[in-house]
Design a protein around this motif. Structure first.
Motif, PDB file in Angstrom:
ATOM      1  N   TYR A  75      -2.329   9.252   8.775  1.00 27.47           N
ATOM      2  CA  TYR A  75      -1.983  10.189   7.707  1.00 27.47           C
ATOM      3  C   TYR A  75      -0.984   9.585   6.714  1.00 27.47           C
ATOM      4  N   ASP A  76      -0.496   8.388   7.017  1.00 31.90           N
ATOM      5  CA  ASP A  76       0.471   7.728   6.131  1.00 31.90           C
ATOM      6  C   ASP A  76      -0.137   6.559   5.364  1.00 31.90           C
ATOM      7  N   ILE A  77      -1.455   6.370   5.464  1.00 33.92           N
ATOM      8  CA  ILE A  77      -2.086   5.205   4.846  1.00 33.92           C
ATOM      9  C   ILE A  77      -1.784   5.138   3.351  1.00 33.92           C
ATOM     10  N   GLU A  78      -1.985   6.232   2.652  1.00 32.33           N
ATOM     11  CA  GLU A  78      -1.784   6.220   1.198  1.00 32.33           C
ATOM     12  C   GLU A  78      -0.352   5.847   0.845  1.00 32.33           C
ATOM     13  N   ALA A  79       0.614   6.419   1.563  1.00 32.41           N
ATOM     14  CA  ALA A  79       2.019   6.131   1.275  1.00 32.41           C
ATOM     15  C   ALA A  79       2.361   4.677   1.584  1.00 32.41           C
ATOM     16  N   ARG A  80       1.830   4.148   2.689  1.00 32.17           N
ATOM     17  CA  ARG A  80       2.136   2.769   3.073  1.00 32.17           C
ATOM     18  C   ARG A  80       1.529   1.777   2.091  1.00 32.17           C
ATOM     19  N   VAL A  81       0.294   2.031   1.667  1.00 36.00           N
ATOM     20  CA  VAL A  81      -0.347   1.153   0.687  1.00 36.00           C
ATOM     21  C   VAL A  81       0.423   1.183  -0.629  1.00 36.00           C
ATOM     22  N   SER A  82       0.771   2.372  -1.076  1.00 33.50           N
ATOM     23  CA  SER A  82       1.485   2.507  -2.351  1.00 33.50           C
ATOM     24  C   SER A  82       2.840   1.812  -2.303  1.00 33.50           C
ATOM     25  N   GLU A  83       3.536   1.922  -1.175  1.00 34.44           N
ATOM     26  CA  GLU A  83       4.854   1.297  -1.038  1.00 34.44           C
ATOM     27  C   GLU A  83       4.764  -0.222  -1.170  1.00 34.44           C
ATOM     28  N   VAL A  84       3.805  -0.824  -0.476  1.00 41.24           N
ATOM     29  CA  VAL A  84       3.688  -2.284  -0.496  1.00 41.24           C
ATOM     30  C   VAL A  84       3.213  -2.777  -1.861  1.00 41.24           C
ATOM     31  N   LEU A  85       2.240  -2.099  -2.445  1.00 40.84           N
ATOM     32  CA  LEU A  85       1.762  -2.515  -3.765  1.00 40.84           C
ATOM     33  C   LEU A  85       2.879  -2.424  -4.802  1.00 40.84           C
ATOM     34  N   HIS A  86       3.637  -1.352  -4.763  1.00 39.83           N
ATOM     35  CA  HIS A  86       4.753  -1.204  -5.700  1.00 39.83           C
ATOM     36  C   HIS A  86       5.802  -2.290  -5.469  1.00 39.83           C
ATOM     37  N   GLY A  87       6.098  -2.569  -4.204  1.00 34.08           N
ATOM     38  CA  GLY A  87       7.090  -3.590  -3.896  1.00 34.08           C
ATOM     39  C   GLY A  87       6.700  -4.965  -4.403  1.00 34.08           C
ATOM     40  N   LEU A  88       5.402  -5.242  -4.428  1.00 35.79           N
ATOM     41  CA  LEU A  88       4.921  -6.548  -4.886  1.00 35.79           C
ATOM     42  C   LEU A  88       4.652  -6.581  -6.384  1.00 35.79           C
ATOM     43  N   GLY A  89       5.046  -5.513  -7.080  1.00 39.00           N
ATOM     44  CA  GLY A  89       5.020  -5.559  -8.535  1.00 39.00           C
ATOM     45  C   GLY A  89       3.856  -4.881  -9.216  1.00 39.00           C
ATOM     46  N   PHE A  90       2.982  -4.227  -8.458  1.00 36.40           N
ATOM     47  CA  PHE A  90       1.866  -3.518  -9.074  1.00 36.40           C
ATOM     48  C   PHE A  90       2.342  -2.153  -9.577  1.00 36.40           C
ATOM     49  N   SER A  91       1.811  -1.735 -10.711  1.00 33.79           N
ATOM     50  CA  SER A  91       2.163  -0.432 -11.256  1.00 33.79           C
ATOM     51  C   SER A  91       1.271   0.647 -10.654  1.00 33.79           C
ATOM     52  N   GLN A  92       1.638   1.888 -10.889  1.00 30.87           N
ATOM     53  CA  GLN A  92       0.854   3.002 -10.361  1.00 30.87           C
ATOM     54  C   GLN A  92      -0.553   3.010 -10.952  1.00 30.87           C
ATOM     55  N   THR A  93      -0.667   2.648 -12.234  1.00 36.45           N
ATOM     56  CA  THR A  93      -1.983   2.639 -12.873  1.00 36.45           C
ATOM     57  C   THR A  93      -2.844   1.466 -12.397  1.00 36.45           C
ATOM     58  N   ASP A  94      -2.209   0.419 -11.870  1.00 37.56           N
ATOM     59  CA  ASP A  94      -2.972  -0.720 -11.348  1.00 37.56           C
ATOM     60  C   ASP A  94      -3.853  -0.316 -10.169  1.00 37.56           C
ATOM     61  N   ALA A  95      -3.447   0.714  -9.441  1.00 35.22           N
ATOM     62  CA  ALA A  95      -4.135   1.078  -8.204  1.00 35.22           C
ATOM     63  C   ALA A  95      -5.614   1.373  -8.422  1.00 35.22           C
ATOM     64  N   SER A  96      -5.964   1.902  -9.581  1.00 33.23           N
ATOM     65  CA  SER A  96      -7.358   2.266  -9.849  1.00 33.23           C
ATOM     66  C   SER A  96      -8.121   1.178 -10.604  1.00 33.23           C
ATOM     67  N   ARG A  97      -7.473   0.059 -10.885  1.00 34.97           N
ATOM     68  CA  ARG A  97      -8.145  -1.028 -11.609  1.00 34.97           C
ATOM     69  C   ARG A  97      -9.028  -1.848 -10.668  1.00 34.97           C
ATOM     70  N   PRO A  98     -10.180  -2.335 -11.140  1.00 33.35           N
ATOM     71  CA  PRO A  98     -10.996  -3.244 -10.320  1.00 33.35           C
ATOM     72  C   PRO A  98     -10.222  -4.525 -10.021  1.00 33.35           C
ATOM     73  N   THR A  99     -10.340  -5.018  -8.812  1.00 31.30           N
ATOM     74  CA  THR A  99      -9.561  -6.197  -8.424  1.00 31.30           C
ATOM     75  C   THR A  99      -9.931  -7.435  -9.238  1.00 31.30           C
ATOM     76  N   GLU A 100     -11.177  -7.499  -9.733  1.00 36.94           N
ATOM     77  CA  GLU A 100     -11.573  -8.691 -10.484  1.00 36.94           C
ATOM     78  C   GLU A 100     -10.848  -8.813 -11.820  1.00 36.94           C
ATOM     79  N   GLU A 101     -10.144  -7.763 -12.237  1.00 34.81           N
ATOM     80  CA  GLU A 101      -9.385  -7.826 -13.485  1.00 34.81           C
ATOM     81  C   GLU A 101      -8.063  -8.583 -13.328  1.00 34.81           C
ATOM     82  N   PHE A 102      -7.651  -8.845 -12.093  1.00 32.30           N
ATOM     83  CA  PHE A 102      -6.357  -9.480 -11.862  1.00 32.30           C
ATOM     84  C   PHE A 102      -6.496 -11.001 -11.839  1.00 32.30           C
ATOM     85  N   SER A 103      -5.488 -11.684 -12.372  1.00 34.42           N
ATOM     86  CA  SER A 103      -5.486 -13.146 -12.435  1.00 34.42           C
ATOM     87  C   SER A 103      -5.223 -13.747 -11.059  1.00 34.42           C
ATOM     88  N   GLY A 104      -5.271 -15.082 -10.997  1.00 28.03           N
ATOM     89  CA  GLY A 104      -5.136 -15.768  -9.712  1.00 28.03           C
ATOM     90  C   GLY A 104      -3.854 -15.457  -8.973  1.00 28.03           C
TER      91      GLY A 104
END
Length: 213
Positions: free
Chosen positions: A137-166
């Motif tokens: 039940y904490d999957i969404e919160a845990r994923v969001s925490e780590v992505l935010h910590g590594l510098g991804f924005s909230q809007t990045d979450a819905s972007r296709p991964t192929e849009e990101f650089s190396g």
């Protein structure tokens, strides 16, 4: 003891990287490998991860050991949004969630007999208990925490991964590795693609890593 290297020898042609290396890691240890380029740090990590074999010697791992390895580069992701890609770290829990949803559909079927309904209910209760205990039940919160910590924005979450650089692709790989929480975490220069803020977050995350200390 989590992992033990005994009399490890590795050479590439006439160049010997390791000769009779002995080393072991205990649970809770944090170790940094230092050395010049070409000294064999990456090769040693790959041997420990089971991705490469030594020419001689043995690698012993504890029976319950899970190993995660992050290479320096070379990982890319396609076909999913950033959030869905990161959530794959919880693949078993997501499978269990699908099973629970299927059981809910079956239990809602009015044609199901009372005895079968009780069996479905028992299966659902077991699945729900496991899902809760493993943090489903904490999957969404845990994923969001780590992505935010590594510098991804909230809007990045819905972007296709192929849009990101190396460099950002490697951040995705790092996020997935941290979310999986292997007992032995092997990372080959993980800060190469991180800015200062993300490096500081990673340092704090590792200080409280559940399998260290």
């Amino acid at each position: 003891m989590m992992i033990q290297l005994s009399s490890i020898h590795k050479a590439f042609g006439a160049r010997v990287l390791f000769d009779a290396v002995r080393w072991q890691l205990q649970s809770g240890e944090r170790v940094g490998l230092c050395g010049p380029n070409g000294a064999g740090k990456t090769t040693l990590l790959r041997i420990m991860a089971g991705l490469e074999e030594p020419d001689q010697g043995t690698v012993a791992r504890s029976s319950n050991l899970t190993v995660g390895f992050l290479p320096q580069d070379g990982i890319s992701h396609t076909g999913r949004t950033l959030f869905d890609e990161a959530a794959l770290s919880f693949q078993e829990l997501l499978r269990l969630q699908d099973e629970m949803q299927e059981l809910e559909v079956q239990m809602g079927d009015s044609s199901v007999q009372a005895g079968e309904h009780q069996q479905l209910l028992a299966r659902y209760a077991d699945a729900q208990e496991t899902f809760h205990h493993e943090g489903g039940y904490d999957i969404e919160a845990r994923v969001s925490e780590v992505l935010h910590g590594l510098g991804f924005s909230q809007t990045d979450a819905s972007r296709p991964t192929e849009e990101f650089s190396g460099g950002w692709q490697m951040r995705i790989a790092l996020a997935k590795l941290l979310l999986k929480r292997p007992r032995l975490l092997l990372m080959d220069e993980p800060t190469n693609h991180l800015d200062l803020e993300a490096r500081n977050w990673l340092e704090n995350f590792l200080l409280s890593y559940p399998h260290a200390g």
